[in-house]
Design a protein around this motif. Structure first.
Motif, PDB file in Angstrom:
ATOM      1  N   SER A  17      35.926  -3.304  28.018  1.00  0.00           N
ATOM      2  CA  SER A  17      36.238  -1.777  27.792  1.00  0.00           C
ATOM      3  C   SER A  17      36.314  -1.511  26.400  1.00  0.00           C
ATOM      4  O   SER A  17      35.598  -0.553  26.002  1.00  0.00           O
ATOM      5  N   LEU A  41      33.478   1.190  24.429  1.00  0.00           N
ATOM      6  CA  LEU A  41      34.064   2.166  23.725  1.00  0.00           C
ATOM      7  C   LEU A  41      33.315   2.311  22.314  1.00  0.00           C
ATOM      8  O   LEU A  41      33.401   3.428  21.747  1.00  0.00           O
ATOM      9  N   LYS A  92      33.630   5.092  19.284  1.00  0.00           N
ATOM     10  CA  LYS A  92      34.981   5.176  18.964  1.00  0.00           C
ATOM     11  C   LYS A  92      35.195   4.186  17.868  1.00  0.00           C
ATOM     12  O   LYS A  92      35.823   3.117  17.949  1.00  0.00           O
ATOM     13  N   SER A 138      39.617  -3.968  20.623  1.00  0.00           N
ATOM     14  CA  SER A 138      39.684  -2.998  21.718  1.00  0.00           C
ATOM     15  C   SER A 138      41.034  -2.267  21.798  1.00  0.00           C
ATOM     16  O   SER A 138      40.708  -0.883  22.115  1.00  0.00           O
ATOM     17  N   TYR A 139      41.978  -2.533  21.353  1.00  0.00           N
ATOM     18  CA  TYR A 139      43.309  -1.952  21.317  1.00  0.00           C
ATOM     19  C   TYR A 139      43.106  -0.727  20.210  1.00  0.00           C
ATOM     20  O   TYR A 139      43.480   0.438  20.463  1.00  0.00           O
ATOM     21  N   THR A 188      40.330   0.742  19.330  1.00  0.00           N
ATOM     22  CA  THR A 188      39.362   1.877  19.630  1.00  0.00           C
ATOM     23  C   THR A 188      40.011   3.204  20.301  1.00  0.00           C
ATOM     24  O   THR A 188      39.587   4.058  20.246  1.00  0.00           O
ATOM     25  N   VAL A 189      41.351   2.670  20.944  1.00  0.00           N
ATOM     26  CA  VAL A 189      41.944   3.954  21.719  1.00  0.00           C
ATOM     27  C   VAL A 189      43.246   4.139  20.862  1.00  0.00           C
ATOM     28  O   VAL A 189      44.003   5.177  21.425  1.00  0.00           O
ATOM     29  N   PHE A 217      46.782   0.531  26.240  1.00  0.00           N
ATOM     30  CA  PHE A 217      45.284   0.800  26.509  1.00  0.00           C
ATOM     31  C   PHE A 217      44.987   1.007  28.066  1.00  0.00           C
ATOM     32  O   PHE A 217      44.007   1.811  28.364  1.00  0.00           O
ATOM     33  N   ARG A 229      45.224   4.847  28.950  1.00  0.00           N
ATOM     34  CA  ARG A 229      44.070   5.547  28.230  1.00  0.00           C
ATOM     35  C   ARG A 229      42.681   5.194  28.777  1.00  0.00           C
ATOM     36  O   ARG A 229      41.815   6.343  28.524  1.00  0.00           O
ATOM     37  N   VAL A 230      42.328   4.024  29.072  1.00  0.00           N
ATOM     38  CA  VAL A 230      41.058   3.779  29.383  1.00  0.00           C
ATOM     39  C   VAL A 230      40.727   3.624  30.841  1.00  0.00           C
ATOM     40  O   VAL A 230      39.625   4.163  31.297  1.00  0.00           O
ATOM     41  N   SER A 266      44.994   2.232  36.061  1.00  0.00           N
ATOM     42  CA  SER A 266      45.461   1.656  35.040  1.00  0.00           C
ATOM     43  C   SER A 266      46.859   0.729  35.423  1.00  0.00           C
ATOM     44  O   SER A 266      46.986  -0.087  34.638  1.00  0.00           O
TER      45      SER A 266
END
Length: 503
Positions: free
Chosen positions: A210, A214, A219, A289-290, A292-293, A309, A312-313, A318
């Motif tokens: 993920s 992103l 992102k 990854s964390y 990025t969001v 995470f 949001r993704v 989720s």
């Protein structure tokens, strides 16, 4: 061997002044002990792939879902945070290479214990087993179960922190269930571990993939000026390392089963060189990854980073994240409990632990007394402690002995030159690891002194009193107290010693 047999043997022991334990010299007991020993040390059954999987599966657990928040809180910015995660991986690799030389030079299971015994004698080795039994191993168990409880309860309290009483009750329940499972059945504990390890790798893969997607979508705004507003000091870096290294804990796990490795001279260093850098790459990618969001502020405000995470993704799927993170953390706890018998067995074999803790269940061939003891102490740690405090004191205690063990490697280069060294690393590596260990231990004491660090040191040193009374002088009164207790615990738990095996 059932209860009637044990009652009969109890009757035979009545009236014996020395409180002799209920073990008999019957052939069937010897067979049980042989099976128990094979449970603890199956003969060279771990190859290269299994070794790599053990390292990766042991290290990746609750830490990567708990520590990112604490590492960021100590250094204050994305850039230093990612640097700390990479540096922790390098330090773990260097430390593991030092342990690889030790593990192929002294091919005994039990991790640090036999190395400290060979280099410095029985007292440091006893202090290690004393501290492991009562501080580092149970507190590690408690931290992992608290992490599980946080992630398992987070979906039921959206927008706020779950109540501490809920977290602690859930963590205690997890400890009780894992303790029961591993006390009752080796196979059940093993099957559970295999399933939970697969679940662990699924969630790690989901988060990394993920994050890569992103990043490919652009992102990257949270990585701009990534060193801005960072707060760097000796104290903050060492505390950040404590939390990062907690996520890497388990890098020395193969040294606990050196006797079980196929071709350890080749497979031990290769497993380390492949396994730990692989974990390091995974950890850095998960943290990327964390970010990025989430901004740094959002990550620090998150109740559970991976859950945020996922929200949001992966919405509306989720729910996958907290479920699989819970599986991952409970898998780490189960693995910790599953391997608990080895250190106790080796220490008991040397006469440095209560004998009953190295005994094996007659019916189930599990180290039930050691596992039950670990579970009981872990629950005690859960009651007053929170995750970050426990991690700090766990890391403080464990790095004292990591540093001492690597120092043992340097000392034996000069005092035990006759020992064969199939793996010989450059001397600069153990020197670096020893100096970093000293820094990690002293930095928080000097820059942010707390009484709890002093209490930890005093507790470690209190093991000297226990050593003098129970191991060195072997006074009669402790023996008179412990023997009837051991006998009754043997009858209650239906356990026998595993070390008196007739070859």
């Amino acid at each position: 061997m059932g209860k009637e047999s044990l009652r009969k043997r109890k009757g035979e022991n009545n009236g014996k002044e020395d409180g002799e334990s209920i073990q008999s010299h019957e052939p069937q007991t010897t067979n049980l002990q042989k099976q128990a020993k094979l449970f603890l040390f199956p003969l060279q059954s771990v190859g290269l792939i299994s070794g790599i999987c053990m390292i990766v599966g042991t290290i990746i657990g609750s830490g990567i879902f708990v520590s990112p928040k604490s590492v960021l809180a100590n250094v204050g910015a994305v850039g230093p945070c990612l640097t700390i995660w990479a540096a922790c991986g390098i330090l773990a690799t260097l430390g593991a290479l030092c342990f690889a030389e030790l593990g192929t030079m002294i091919t005994k299971s039990g991790g640090e214990y036999p190395y400290l015994m060979e280099a410095f004698g029985p007292i440091p080795a006893f202090l290690f087993s004393w501290t492991s039994l009562l501080v580092t191993k149970p507190s590690s168990f408690a931290i992992i179960c608290l992490s599980f409880a946080e992630y398992a309860s987070a979906p039921f309290y959206p927008g706020c922190d779950p109540p501490q009483v809920v977290i602690k009750c859930l963590a205690a329940a997890a400890i009780v269930i894992i303790t029961i499972v591993n006390s009752l059945s080796v196979k059940l504990g093993s099957y559970l571990q295999n399933f939970l390890t697969a679940a662990k790798m699924i969630i790690v893969t989901i988060i990394i993939v993920s994050g890569i997607v992103l990043l490919a979508q652009g992102k990257t705004e949270n990585f701009e000026d990534s060193f801005k507003d960072s707060k760097i000091s000796v104290s903050s870096i060492s505390l950040a390392f404590y939390n990062g290294l907690w996520a890497y804990d388990g890098w020395n796990q193969l040294n606990y089963i050196t006797e079980e490795l196929k071709n350890p001279y080749r497979n031990l260093p290769l497993s380390i060189i492949i396994g730990i850098p692989l974990v390091t790459v995974c950890y850095v990618l998960i943290n990327i990854s964390y970010f990025t969001v989430m901004t740094s502020t959002e990550l620090l405000q998150s109740q559970a980073v991976a859950v945020t995470f996922g929200d949001r993704v992966l919405y509306p799927a989720s729910w996958i994240v907290p479920l699989f993170v819970a599986f991952s953390t409970i898998g780490s706890a189960n693995g910790t409990c599953f391997t608990a018998g080895r250190l106790v067995y080796v220490a008991g074999r040397e006469g440095h632990m209560l004998k009953v803790l190295s005994y094996i269940s007659v019916k189930r061939l599990t180290p039930a007394p050691a596992i039950i003891f670990y579970g009981a102490i872990a629950i005690i740690y859960i009651i007053p402690g929170d995750i970050n405090t426990l991690i700090n004191y766990f890391s403080f205690a464990v790095w004292i002995f990591y540093g001492l063990t690597v120092l043992a490697l340097i000392v034996m280069r000069f005092t035990r030159k006759e020992l064969r060294r199939p793996i010989r690393i450059p001397i600069i590596i153990p020197v670096i690891v020893t100096l970093v260990s000293i820094l990690l231990v002293l930095a928080p004491i000097i820059s942010a002194p707390e009484l709890a660090y002093l209490y930890c040191v005093l507790f470690i040193l209190s093991g000297l009193i226990v050593y003098v009374l129970f191991v060195h002088f072997k006074f009669d009164w402790p023996q008179k107290i412990s023997k009837p207790i051991t006998m009754h615990l043997q009858m209650l738990l239906e356990v026998v010693p595993a070390e008196d095996v007739t070859e």
